[in-house]
Structures are given as structure tokens and as C-alpha cells.
Design a protein around this motif. Structure first.
Motif, short mmCIF file in Angstrom:
data_model
loop_
_atom_site.label_atom_id
_atom_site.label_comp_id
_atom_site.label_asym_id
_atom_site.label_seq_id
_atom_site.Cartn_x
_atom_site.Cartn_y
_atom_site.Cartn_z
N ALA A 153 -7.04 3.29 8.86
CA ALA A 153 -8.46 2.93 8.86
C ALA A 153 -9.03 2.95 7.44
O ALA A 153 -9.77 2.04 7.04
N ASN A 154 -8.69 3.97 6.67
CA ASN A 154 -9.19 4.06 5.31
C ASN A 154 -8.69 2.91 4.44
O ASN A 154 -9.44 2.34 3.65
N LEU A 155 -7.41 2.58 4.58
CA LEU A 155 -6.86 1.49 3.78
C LEU A 155 -7.49 0.15 4.16
O LEU A 155 -7.85 -0.64 3.29
N MET A 156 -7.65 -0.10 5.46
CA MET A 156 -8.27 -1.35 5.89
C MET A 156 -9.69 -1.47 5.36
O MET A 156 -10.11 -2.56 4.93
N GLU A 157 -10.43 -0.37 5.37
CA GLU A 157 -11.81 -0.40 4.87
C GLU A 157 -11.83 -0.67 3.37
O GLU A 157 -12.70 -1.40 2.87
N MET A 158 -10.89 -0.08 2.64
CA MET A 158 -10.82 -0.32 1.20
C MET A 158 -10.54 -1.80 0.92
O MET A 158 -11.20 -2.42 0.08
N VAL A 159 -9.57 -2.37 1.62
CA VAL A 159 -9.21 -3.77 1.40
C VAL A 159 -10.37 -4.68 1.79
O VAL A 159 -10.69 -5.65 1.07
N LYS A 160 -11.03 -4.37 2.88
CA LYS A 160 -12.21 -5.15 3.29
C LYS A 160 -13.28 -5.11 2.22
O LYS A 160 -13.95 -6.11 1.94
N GLY A 161 -13.44 -3.95 1.60
CA GLY A 161 -14.47 -3.77 0.58
C GLY A 161 -14.21 -4.55 -0.70
O GLY A 161 -15.12 -4.71 -1.53
N LEU A 162 -12.99 -5.05 -0.90
CA LEU A 162 -12.70 -5.87 -2.07
C LEU A 162 -13.44 -7.20 -2.01
O LEU A 162 -13.70 -7.82 -3.04
N LYS A 163 -13.74 -7.63 -0.79
CA LYS A 163 -14.49 -8.87 -0.55
C LYS A 163 -13.83 -10.07 -1.24
O LYS A 163 -14.49 -10.90 -1.86
N THR A 164 -12.52 -10.11 -1.14
CA THR A 164 -11.77 -11.23 -1.69
C THR A 164 -10.49 -11.42 -0.89
O THR A 164 -10.02 -10.48 -0.24
N GLU A 165 -9.94 -12.61 -0.91
CA GLU A 165 -8.68 -12.85 -0.25
C GLU A 165 -7.54 -12.24 -1.06
O GLU A 165 -7.61 -12.15 -2.29
N ILE A 166 -6.50 -11.81 -0.36
CA ILE A 166 -5.32 -11.26 -1.03
C ILE A 166 -4.29 -12.38 -1.16
O ILE A 166 -3.90 -13.00 -0.17
N PHE A 167 -3.88 -12.63 -2.38
CA PHE A 167 -2.90 -13.68 -2.66
C PHE A 167 -1.49 -13.20 -2.33
O PHE A 167 -0.73 -13.87 -1.64
N ILE A 168 -1.14 -12.01 -2.83
CA ILE A 168 0.18 -11.43 -2.61
C ILE A 168 0.01 -9.97 -2.20
O ILE A 168 -0.77 -9.24 -2.81
N HIS A 169 0.74 -9.56 -1.18
CA HIS A 169 0.76 -8.15 -0.76
C HIS A 169 2.21 -7.69 -0.69
O HIS A 169 3.02 -8.27 0.05
#
Length: 308
Positions: A153-169
Motif C-alpha cells: 500500500a505504501n509503495l503504490m501510494e508513493m508511485v501514484k504520488g509521482l503523478k507521471t507515467e512510468i516508462f521502465i520498471h
């Protein structure tokens, strides 16, 4: 092959309840310290990067703060890449490989990308050398809405908070002998299922996304890692851990359907690495370097795509 092994907690064939989960948690022990082995390395990077605390685990918030590392020269015009390590806390090179990437390579790649690294998603698992969290939940099967796994949950919230698409994970993992001797038996016991024995492959491999396999991207990762360590061979049925080998060292999983970390971002290019630290052919430092090589292979491929 079916196993005659009986896990010491619970009744064989009956899923665990709260009592069994409590019994399992009480037999865990702290075996290494997150605040000694990991946090100082993260804090040392604050001289060159933005180190941000994105949460803390309620089990002990002071002991288990959660950090991400970002490049200082964030540029909205650049694509963003995400590196995650320690989703399974016991997978050591995922944590230290992520940190080594930041220490040695991130400055160069920040010319091309915004970089976000979450090096230790599951610090309780790191300390107790566990796949699960204290509630006997696997964070890497828990990336979904209203998840009970705080780590996810914490990681998903952090990634959501970037407010940008992820090109490479790039999600950094290991496959260890303890998967077969401890963690899969515990899983079968927890879920009240029969244990079917498997085989641990000797070498590095990647897991792509069944829905977005990107075979050339996976090949680039494998070719980069080949310079550092050996690639896992397919078994006699052309499988690795029960999944079809689609090219050398590559299998695919339905990442979103399984609620895996690799599926959380909807990235264009994604891979889950699997290092084998128990091989007699490698040492700990080589495993860390293999994780760095995987990230380099992924990012070099990404740069080539941006220039195409």
C-alpha cells in the motif's frame, strides 16, 4: 512431485486462522538490522539525491521507515524509471543491488531519465529474512486496491504520488534454496494445500508480463547480465519454476492478475529480475552486480528506444 513434508504450524490441509498466523509470527527472529545495514547507505546518498520518506510500517514506525531516492534534477520532460528492491525482504541482492545502482550509475542515467528507487520495500522481512510480512501476507501478491499489506500500500501510494507515467520498471528479486525448503512449504500450510515439490534453477532469469512481454527488452536485460553472471538454463521440459521459457532466461507471468509488484505501474517496459544467490558459482557481490547489470541493460534499451 508431491511432498511428504509436514509444516510444523497448523493442521495439514486446513488453512491457517489468526492463531496459526500468530504462532508463525512468534517463531520469527531478528537476524540482521535494517537501521544498521540499509538505512545508513540510504542516508549517505542524500548528498547527491533527494532521499524522501514515503511511509513507515505500523509494526514499529521508528524501526521501519520507508525511503525512496530520486534524482535532484527532476525534469517533467524526461521519462521516469522506477527501481524497486526488497519487496521480498529476504532477497538481499534486491536491496543492495538497488543501492549499488544509485551509488554507481544513477548520476549518469539521470541525464536521460527521472529516477525513483525504493530499495527496501519490506524492511521487517529484511530483518527476519522472510518472504512474508508479520501477518503472513506476501507483499508481492498484494498490489491491489485496499490491500492488507502495508508494504504494498505504501509503495503504490508513493508511485501514484509521482503523478507521471512510468516508462521502465525494474523489480529486483532473488530465487533462493529457501524458497523450496521454507517458503513454499509455509505457503502450502497457510493455504491448506498440498505441497508439490519444485526445482530451483541455477542462474539468473527474468519474469516478463504475459500481457506486455516486450521480448527485445527482456533480451537486452539478459545480455547485460551475461557479462556478470550465468543465466539459468531451462529444465528438461523447457521450463523455469514451472513456467515456459520463452527465450533464454525469460519466463512470463500475468503480473496484474497475480497482483505482483511488477504490474503496479502499467509501465511500457518492465521486468522482474531473479538472481540465484545460493549457486556455488557466485558470491554476494556478484549477485549485487547482476542486479545493477539488469538495470543498466533495461535503461540502455530505453535510451535506444527514445533515440529511435
Amino acid at each position: 512431485m508431491k511432498s511428504s513434508f509436514v509444516y510444523p504450524i497448523g493442521v495439514q490441509g486446513k488453512p491457517w486462522g489468526d492463531q496459526e498466523r500468530k504462532e508463525w509470527r512468534e517463531q520469527t527472529r531478528i537476524k540482521r538490522e535494517y537501521n544498521v545495514e540499509v538505512v545508513p547507505k540510504i542516508q549517505a546518498l542524500a548528498k547527491q539525491y533527494n532521499v524522501e520518506q514515503y511511509g513507515a510500517l505500523s509494526y514499529d514506525p521508528e524501526r521501519y521507515p520507508l525511503f525512496c531516492i530520486k534524482n535532484c534534477d527532476w525534469d517533467e520532460s524526461k521519462p521516469t524509471i522506477l527501481v524497486t528492491g526488497g519487496v521480498h525482504g529476504y532477497e538481499t541482492s534486491g536491496v543492495h543491488g538497488a543501492l549499488k545502482f544509485v551509488e554507481t550509475q544513477a548520476q549518469f542515467y539521470s541525464k536521460h531519465f527521472n529516477i525513483v528507487v525504493a530499495p527496501c520495500v519490506s524492511p521487517w522481512g529484511y530483518e527476519t529474512i522472510n518472504r512474508w510480512n508479520p501477518n503472513a501476507i506476501d507483499p508481492n501478491r498484494s498490489f491491489y486496491q485496499d490491500t492488507p499489506a502495508e508494504e504494498s500500500a505504501n509503495l503504490m501510494e508513493m508511485v501514484k504520488g509521482l503523478k507521471t507515467e512510468i516508462f521502465i520498471h525494474v523489480d529486483l528479486h532473488e530465487t533462493t534454496d529457501s524458497d523450496e525448503t521454507e517458503f513454499r512449504p509455509a505457503l502450502a500450510a497457510r493455504d491448506g494445500k498440498e505441497l508439490i515439490e519444485g526445482m530451483i534453477p541455477d542462474g539468473f532469469y527474468t519474469v516478463g508480463d504475459t500481457e506486455n512481454p516486450q521480448p527485445e527488452f527482456q533480451r537486452a536485460v539478459i545480455e547485460s547480465v551475461k557479462q556478470v553472471t550465468h543465466i539459468a538454463p531451462a529444465d528438461s521440459n523447457n521450463k523455469i519454476i514451472g513456467s515456459d521459457v520463452v527465450q533464454e532466461g525469460v519466463i512470463n507471468y500475468p503480473l496484474k492478475a497475480l497482483s505482483l509488484c511488477g504490474g503496479l505501474s502499467g509501465c511500457q517496459y518492465g521486468t522482474t529480475t531473479e538472481v540465484y544467490p545460493d549457486s556455488p558459482k557466485v558470491n554476494d557481490e556478484e549477485c549485487n552486480h547482476a542486479q545493477v547489470a539488469a538495470i543498466i541493460g533495461a535503461l540502455d534499451f530505453g535510451i535506444a528506444q527514445l533515440k529511435a
